[in-house]
Design a protein around this motif. Sequence first.
Motif, short mmCIF file in Angstrom:
data_model
loop_
_atom_site.label_atom_id
_atom_site.label_comp_id
_atom_site.label_asym_id
_atom_site.label_seq_id
_atom_site.Cartn_x
_atom_site.Cartn_y
_atom_site.Cartn_z
N THR A 9 0.95 -1.08 -0.18
CA THR A 9 0.10 0.02 -0.07
C THR A 9 0.80 1.10 0.04
N HIS A 10 1.63 1.15 -0.76
CA HIS A 10 2.48 2.49 -0.35
C HIS A 10 2.11 3.45 -1.13
N THR A 11 2.03 4.40 -1.13
CA THR A 11 1.82 5.49 -0.98
C THR A 11 2.88 6.51 -1.71
N GLN A 108 7.24 -1.52 5.24
CA GLN A 108 6.46 -0.38 4.84
C GLN A 108 6.44 0.68 5.87
N GLU A 109 6.22 0.08 7.13
CA GLU A 109 5.93 0.98 8.42
C GLU A 109 7.28 1.46 8.84
N SER A 110 8.17 0.98 8.68
CA SER A 110 9.69 1.57 9.01
C SER A 110 10.22 2.12 8.12
N ILE A 111 9.87 2.41 6.95
CA ILE A 111 10.76 2.80 5.84
C ILE A 111 11.57 4.30 5.99
N THR A 112 10.71 5.19 6.64
CA THR A 112 11.35 6.31 6.99
C THR A 112 12.63 6.13 7.72
N GLN A 116 16.85 6.71 6.91
CA GLN A 116 17.71 7.31 7.47
C GLN A 116 18.36 6.90 8.44
N PHE A 134 10.66 10.66 -1.55
CA PHE A 134 12.21 10.14 -1.03
C PHE A 134 13.22 10.79 -2.02
N PHE B 58 12.17 14.33 7.47
CA PHE B 58 13.35 14.07 7.16
C PHE B 58 14.49 15.23 7.26
N ILE B 265 3.95 6.74 12.27
CA ILE B 265 4.59 5.57 11.87
C ILE B 265 4.45 5.22 10.62
N GLY B 266 5.47 4.84 9.75
CA GLY B 266 5.28 4.29 8.36
C GLY B 266 4.64 5.34 7.21
N GLU B 267 3.63 5.01 6.86
CA GLU B 267 3.22 5.62 5.60
C GLU B 267 2.84 6.98 5.49
N THR B 269 3.63 10.70 7.34
CA THR B 269 4.61 11.46 8.33
C THR B 269 4.27 12.72 8.71
N TYR B 271 4.49 14.40 11.59
CA TYR B 271 5.16 14.45 12.73
C TYR B 271 4.76 15.54 13.61
#
Lengths: 449, 302
Positions: A9-11, A108-112, A116, A134, B58, B265-267, B269, B271
């Motif tokens: 489901t990414h977005t 997916q949930e930890s992608i950010t 980094q 990204f 980011f 979390i995840g999709e 952001t 914050y």
Amino acid sequence: MARPPARGTHTSTIPLSVRGVDRRTILRGAVGAGALLGVPSLLAACGSDTGTSSGGGATAKAGNVSFGINEAKGSGPANERLQAMADAYAKKNSVTVSVNAVDHNTFQESITTYLQGTPDDVFTWFAGYRMAQFAESGQISDISDVWPLDGIGDAFKKASTASDGKQYFVPVSYYPWAVFHRKSVFEKNGWTQPKTLDDLKALMTEMQGKKITPFAFAAKDAWAPMGTFDILNMRINGYDFHMELTKGKQKWDSAEVRKVFETWKTLLPFHQENSLGRTWQEAATSMAKGECGMYLLGTFVVDGVPTDAQEDLDFFTFPEIDSSIGSDALDAPIDGFCVAAGAKDQEAGKAFIKWLASAEAADAANNAASAPFIAANSAASTAKYGALQKKSVEVVQNAKSIAQFLDRDTNADLANTVITASLQDFIKNPGNIDSITTSIQQQAASILG
Amino acid sequence: MATSTARRQSRSIERRRGTRDRLVVTAMVGIPTILVVWLVWLPAVGSVLLSFTRWNGFQFSAIQWVGTKNYVDIATIYPPFWPAIRHNLIWLVFLFVLPTILGMVLAVVLDREMWGSRFYQTAFYLPVVLSLALVGFIWQLFYSTDQGLINEVFHSKVDWYGNPDVNLWAVLVATAWRHTGYIMLIYLAGLKGIDSSLREAAAVDGASEVKTFFHVIFPVMRPINMIVLVIVVIESLRAFDLVWIINKGRNGLELISALVSQNVIGEATRYGFGSALAVIMMVISSVFITIYLRIVFREDRR
């Protein structure tokens, strides 16, 4: 409960500055459809050196790479395919490919944080705004020097391009969303695949007469009903409006969007009840059992039905609703790879990713796995394709416009925190269209503004 | 002379000990302080600051100051917020009423060392040690609409997880299943620690079992009650895992903690927005923490 391996489901986020990438032109029209599958003449032009490593300006040399994949070990064909590609590359170049296999949702949930921290050199990802975001924030590497790629058409190239006009992604596979059904059930009852909304309504009424729920439906996973919204919006308001809406150029409380919900409301009684507690796998099962006549989903629906029913599956694209708009648009999300900006070895990463987009890689994947994907590379062998895959290729080829998916085309914040909950709210209270659309628009204005 | 030497010696030992003690004390106070500041206060202050901004997680340069916009949005145009507050409160009341009392009753019964009490003890405690993913899966087998045990047995068609009027209660039952064993164990430990002479004295005075419990045992267990109180409040505020496993805290299962996670979390952001929700949660917890600390301090003074 888990998401389908192939879906994802990414977005995508639309950072304001990314809006320059106009997806309408990206995957649109005859060029889009033809090029998506690679125009044969384009291949011919490459001449005799259509090998696996020719073309492109990359001089990157193969080296040891780490490969982050969003399919855990033992999770089925999707993992087998990625693992096979890694093995084939390692063997071919006598290098080490260290595979870091992570569960699909967790990845997916930890992608950010993953990007980094200390990301792998190459990782699995999705085309669309999510990739572009990204690129924008400098988390993935510009790989425009590995392009053009043999056998990868123009539409794919555009889908791999971020707002700065450079490529940050290579595609490997895609899958269309369509209305699935069991051939045998249709044959037994003498039903034919509907071409228009009236045909569909007649068919649904007949199904109900035979005590079959026309549409299987699951909305426990909040992304699932997005497929219905997408196709209705593309049929009622057209592809251009749909893409403008996803980019925030059209309003969610407009008359057009309300019409989508109004139409959906008339169709809801033909859908399985209690959808908010049902997973797509359960819905697929009820179609396989013949309790439901049809199911609108991606081709990954086969993972949810027993093997004997898999052979019996057929599908059609959602029928036409407005004759001036037609039925030549659909969702067909593209999966692929990126090189992380934080990669230890950029050059080795680029060499690997270039190979991953090749027909050789696609063949290695499909030959090793129990189920094939539909390769983005037009030179890839179709020998392993079943009837469903072959038909998918054909359907996508015939489509004039192709969208990724609501949560891949739309700003991720809006899609995941607002639209998901709002669609579920609509399914609960189909009478509240006004307040739901107003609420989405208020929040959209706040998030995108 | 001898004594003065001895005294001098002991003084120097004292001095030596003094510096060492001082070092030890400094280390023992300093290191935890640094850890607390670093791991608790900095993130907390950071969250508060971030809650007035908009940030995609980011580059730091992308942080934009938006004032109280996040808070205004949460209270006015963010539909899941008020249901989340309500659900957290229901959660708190429910945990107090059902699993706590049930856990206490079980502890009293099992404390009587009847036949097989070890087995029951293990059986009731088992859910606590199971991973939440497993708990979610087990209850999915019960609650699934089409294939679940409950609907199969009763031939019902209740959409346990999907119907927003029902699913909160379905989840609360699953939570109680886990929580009861936890409370039971704490009370069991407390009961084992009670001096048996108290019971004997009560028995000699002719007090009934029930009376003994309410007038003698229960008051003596005050410290345990305090701990249970705090655990229940904390558990209900950080309730998160089950609803997240079930449907990511949507559609009738909104909880503040789940909303925070959805946004950061995840999709997604968001914050800044997520931090604002976290700050609201922090403020609510501080109210309970303040009440608790006041009670504890008042007792100490007594």
